[in-house]
Scaffold this motif. Sequence first.
Motif, PDB file in Angstrom:
ATOM      1  N   HIS A 148     -25.177 -70.992  37.076  1.00 38.11           N
ATOM      2  CA  HIS A 148     -24.590 -72.331  36.938  1.00 38.11           C
ATOM      3  C   HIS A 148     -25.684 -73.391  37.141  1.00 38.11           C
ATOM      4  CE1 HIS A 148     -21.297 -69.756  38.404  1.00 38.11           C
ATOM      5  NE2 HIS A 148     -20.431 -70.620  37.900  1.00 38.11           N
ATOM      6  N   GLY A 149     -25.698 -74.389  36.267  1.00 42.04           N
ATOM      7  CA  GLY A 149     -26.686 -75.453  36.414  1.00 42.04           C
ATOM      8  C   GLY A 149     -26.532 -76.206  37.723  1.00 42.04           C
ATOM      9  N   THR A 150     -25.283 -76.411  38.154  1.00 39.02           N
ATOM     10  CA  THR A 150     -25.084 -77.153  39.394  1.00 39.02           C
ATOM     11  C   THR A 150     -25.438 -76.320  40.620  1.00 39.02           C
ATOM     12  OG1 THR A 150     -22.737 -76.584  39.135  1.00 39.02           O
ATOM     13  CG2 THR A 150     -23.400 -78.834  38.590  1.00 39.02           C
ATOM     14  N   LEU A 151     -25.386 -74.994  40.499  1.00 39.11           N
ATOM     15  CA  LEU A 151     -25.881 -74.152  41.584  1.00 39.11           C
ATOM     16  C   LEU A 151     -27.396 -74.304  41.706  1.00 39.11           C
ATOM     17  CD1 LEU A 151     -25.836 -71.981  43.729  1.00 39.11           C
ATOM     18  CD2 LEU A 151     -25.572 -70.255  41.931  1.00 39.11           C
ATOM     19  N   VAL A 152     -28.085 -74.327  40.572  1.00 47.31           N
ATOM     20  CA  VAL A 152     -29.534 -74.539  40.584  1.00 47.31           C
ATOM     21  C   VAL A 152     -29.874 -75.903  41.204  1.00 47.31           C
ATOM     22  CG1 VAL A 152     -31.615 -74.751  39.169  1.00 47.31           C
ATOM     23  CG2 VAL A 152     -29.862 -73.061  38.566  1.00 47.31           C
ATOM     24  N   SER A 153     -29.116 -76.925  40.814  1.00 47.22           N
ATOM     25  CA  SER A 153     -29.400 -78.259  41.335  1.00 47.22           C
ATOM     26  C   SER A 153     -29.139 -78.347  42.835  1.00 47.22           C
ATOM     27  CB  SER A 153     -28.569 -79.316  40.603  1.00 47.22           C
ATOM     28  OG  SER A 153     -27.195 -79.201  40.911  1.00 47.22           O
ATOM     29  N   GLY A 154     -28.308 -77.426  43.369  1.00 52.59           N
ATOM     30  CA  GLY A 154     -28.059 -77.426  44.799  1.00 52.59           C
ATOM     31  C   GLY A 154     -29.301 -77.172  45.622  1.00 52.59           C
ATOM     32  N   ASP A 195     -29.917 -88.405  39.505  1.00 56.85           N
ATOM     33  CA  ASP A 195     -29.918 -88.232  38.050  1.00 56.85           C
ATOM     34  C   ASP A 195     -30.573 -86.901  37.742  1.00 56.85           C
ATOM     35  OD1 ASP A 195     -28.780 -90.714  37.498  1.00 56.85           O
ATOM     36  OD2 ASP A 195     -30.727 -91.714  37.586  1.00 56.85           O
ATOM     37  N   LEU A 196     -30.006 -86.160  36.788  1.00 55.37           N
ATOM     38  CA  LEU A 196     -30.509 -84.829  36.472  1.00 55.37           C
ATOM     39  C   LEU A 196     -30.624 -84.625  34.970  1.00 55.37           C
ATOM     40  CD1 LEU A 196     -28.369 -82.632  38.906  1.00 55.37           C
ATOM     41  CD2 LEU A 196     -30.777 -83.226  39.165  1.00 55.37           C
ATOM     42  N   ALA A 197     -31.610 -83.858  34.573  1.00 57.30           N
ATOM     43  CA  ALA A 197     -31.738 -83.387  33.200  1.00 57.30           C
ATOM     44  C   ALA A 197     -32.016 -81.889  33.263  1.00 57.30           C
ATOM     45  CB  ALA A 197     -32.865 -84.112  32.470  1.00 57.30           C
ATOM     46  N   PHE A 198     -31.193 -81.091  32.580  1.00 63.73           N
ATOM     47  CA  PHE A 198     -31.334 -79.648  32.587  1.00 63.73           C
ATOM     48  C   PHE A 198     -32.204 -79.233  31.411  1.00 63.73           C
ATOM     49  CE2 PHE A 198     -27.516 -80.678  34.902  1.00 63.73           C
ATOM     50  CZ  PHE A 198     -27.585 -79.842  36.013  1.00 63.73           C
ATOM     51  N   LEU A 199     -33.354 -78.643  31.709  1.00 63.42           N
ATOM     52  CA  LEU A 199     -34.355 -78.366  30.682  1.00 63.42           C
ATOM     53  C   LEU A 199     -34.350 -76.914  30.213  1.00 63.42           C
ATOM     54  CD1 LEU A 199     -37.338 -80.349  32.265  1.00 63.42           C
ATOM     55  CD2 LEU A 199     -35.522 -81.187  30.757  1.00 63.42           C
ATOM     56  N   GLY A 200     -33.800 -76.032  31.005  1.00 63.42           N
ATOM     57  CA  GLY A 200     -33.793 -74.631  30.611  1.00 63.42           C
ATOM     58  C   GLY A 200     -32.910 -73.820  31.538  1.00 63.42           C
ATOM     59  N   THR A 250     -38.684 -87.964  43.125  1.00 63.50           N
ATOM     60  CA  THR A 250     -38.549 -87.074  41.987  1.00 63.50           C
ATOM     61  C   THR A 250     -37.994 -85.765  42.521  1.00 63.50           C
ATOM     62  OG1 THR A 250     -40.854 -86.354  42.247  1.00 63.50           O
ATOM     63  CG2 THR A 250     -40.406 -88.101  40.646  1.00 63.50           C
ATOM     64  N   THR A 251     -37.116 -85.152  41.754  1.00 65.21           N
ATOM     65  CA  THR A 251     -36.440 -83.928  42.205  1.00 65.21           C
ATOM     66  C   THR A 251     -36.495 -82.899  41.089  1.00 65.21           C
ATOM     67  OG1 THR A 251     -34.324 -84.902  41.494  1.00 65.21           O
ATOM     68  CG2 THR A 251     -34.916 -85.136  43.815  1.00 65.21           C
ATOM     69  N   ASP A 252     -37.355 -81.919  41.224  1.00 67.99           N
ATOM     70  CA  ASP A 252     -37.544 -80.893  40.201  1.00 67.99           C
ATOM     71  C   ASP A 252     -37.138 -79.531  40.737  1.00 67.99           C
ATOM     72  OD1 ASP A 252     -38.659 -82.894  38.674  1.00 67.99           O
ATOM     73  OD2 ASP A 252     -40.723 -82.297  39.086  1.00 67.99           O
ATOM     74  N   VAL A 253     -36.750 -78.646  39.834  1.00 71.04           N
ATOM     75  CA  VAL A 253     -36.583 -77.237  40.158  1.00 71.04           C
ATOM     76  C   VAL A 253     -37.452 -76.442  39.195  1.00 71.04           C
ATOM     77  CG1 VAL A 253     -35.020 -75.280  40.376  1.00 71.04           C
ATOM     78  CG2 VAL A 253     -34.245 -77.561  41.051  1.00 71.04           C
ATOM     79  N   LEU A 254     -38.280 -75.548  39.739  1.00 73.17           N
ATOM     80  CA  LEU A 254     -39.209 -74.745  38.951  1.00 73.17           C
ATOM     81  C   LEU A 254     -38.758 -73.294  38.944  1.00 73.17           C
ATOM     82  CD1 LEU A 254     -42.552 -76.124  40.479  1.00 73.17           C
ATOM     83  CD2 LEU A 254     -41.130 -77.132  38.680  1.00 73.17           C
ATOM     84  N   ARG A 287     -40.765 -76.159  34.760  1.00 72.75           N
ATOM     85  CA  ARG A 287     -39.666 -77.012  35.189  1.00 72.75           C
ATOM     86  C   ARG A 287     -38.394 -76.674  34.411  1.00 72.75           C
ATOM     87  NH1 ARG A 287     -41.938 -81.932  34.223  1.00 72.75           N
ATOM     88  NH2 ARG A 287     -43.022 -81.917  36.216  1.00 72.75           N
ATOM     89  N   VAL A 288     -37.330 -76.308  35.121  1.00 74.36           N
ATOM     90  CA  VAL A 288     -36.048 -76.021  34.480  1.00 74.36           C
ATOM     91  C   VAL A 288     -35.034 -77.130  34.742  1.00 74.36           C
ATOM     92  CG1 VAL A 288     -36.325 -73.519  34.489  1.00 74.36           C
ATOM     93  CG2 VAL A 288     -35.299 -74.650  36.473  1.00 74.36           C
ATOM     94  N   LEU A 289     -35.330 -77.976  35.702  1.00 77.21           N
ATOM     95  CA  LEU A 289     -34.458 -79.093  36.025  1.00 77.21           C
ATOM     96  C   LEU A 289     -35.348 -80.233  36.510  1.00 77.21           C
ATOM     97  CD1 LEU A 289     -31.115 -78.859  37.964  1.00 77.21           C
ATOM     98  CD2 LEU A 289     -32.714 -80.708  38.397  1.00 77.21           C
ATOM     99  N   GLU A 290     -35.020 -81.424  36.053  1.00 78.46           N
ATOM    100  CA  GLU A 290     -35.829 -82.590  36.388  1.00 78.46           C
ATOM    101  C   GLU A 290     -34.899 -83.745  36.723  1.00 78.46           C
ATOM    102  OE1 GLU A 290     -39.462 -83.682  33.996  1.00 78.46           O
ATOM    103  OE2 GLU A 290     -38.112 -85.282  33.355  1.00 78.46           O
ATOM    104  N   GLY A 291     -35.260 -84.514  37.717  1.00 80.79           N
ATOM    105  CA  GLY A 291     -34.398 -85.631  38.067  1.00 80.79           C
ATOM    106  C   GLY A 291     -35.040 -86.609  39.012  1.00 80.79           C
ATOM    107  N   GLU A 292     -34.255 -87.601  39.384  1.00 81.76           N
ATOM    108  CA  GLU A 292     -34.654 -88.587  40.375  1.00 81.76           C
ATOM    109  C   GLU A 292     -33.484 -88.830  41.305  1.00 81.76           C
ATOM    110  OE1 GLU A 292     -36.026 -92.102  38.399  1.00 81.76           O
ATOM    111  OE2 GLU A 292     -38.078 -91.364  38.251  1.00 81.76           O
ATOM    112  N   ALA A 293     -33.774 -89.056  42.568  1.00 75.50           N
ATOM    113  CA  ALA A 293     -32.727 -89.281  43.551  1.00 75.50           C
ATOM    114  C   ALA A 293     -33.083 -90.480  44.417  1.00 75.50           C
ATOM    115  CB  ALA A 293     -32.534 -88.049  44.435  1.00 75.50           C
TER     116      ALA A 293
END
Length: 297
Positions: free
Chosen positions: A206-212, A231-236, A262-266, A272-278
Amino acid sequence: MSTPVVTATPSETVADAAGTLLEEEINSIVVVEDDEVVGIATGTDLIRALDREELPRERSLDSVMSTPVATTDPAAELEDALETMHDHGVARLVVVEDDRLVGLVSTDDVIRYAPQVFHRRTLATDPESRPQYRARQETEYELADWTFDCSTVSADGLSVGDRAEFSKTISEADVRSFATASGDTNRLHLNERYAGETRFGRRIVHGTLVSGLISAALARLPGVTIYVSQDLAFLGPVDLGERVTAVCEIVGEIGDRKFELTTDVLDADGERVLEGEATVLVDDEPETATVEVEAIA
């Protein structure tokens, strides 16, 4: 890009061009002569001419249009196109291929289709030059699979360039527990046969699990971190069983202990699979809090 592009000739009058903008509900018109792009006229250009000229309605476009025209190629990446806009001080680019007009791209187009390209900021601070710590904040518990570190141990000392990271492997149990907890039982995440017939060809997390994981990284910052916005953008996609890392870095201090990050998930390869700002608030820990600190670099 927007296509087809509304065009006019250099001899067309400002009044006629303004009428075209109104009729087509657009903000600019590309000026073409003998199949060659020779200029571009925006609504602002036309309004300025209509406001200042004694006989504006009869004035030709070639006297008010902007030239030379900033152009790009249809295969250009969005970030490169934005850099070209910045270098030329314009909000739109004419897209040409083999000297042929094929489209028009504006900052509005970019915001609509790919807002994440505006998220990234280049920082002067080198995070590698800062000491790193593994601080045991007031989390209820930690698991052996989890790793984390932070560049500071004091909430009072938080500043631009400070960062926190959190890594974990997202397991089958995580995905099923999240599906139950959230109610998101989409078969893309739970049913192998069903997921195999989707564009991904497999089950994904789940994308929102990743963003957690971003929230988990923020919890490792010193102090009590309170979300204001994200704010989030799902890249992969992320695969089940993959180890991912959330990286949160302070890029701005708004005041009153409010920060932009900046809030990234690698993924496991560092992509980068998720990119955002908080935006977050950071309060002091309660008096009963205890923090264990271990320097790791």
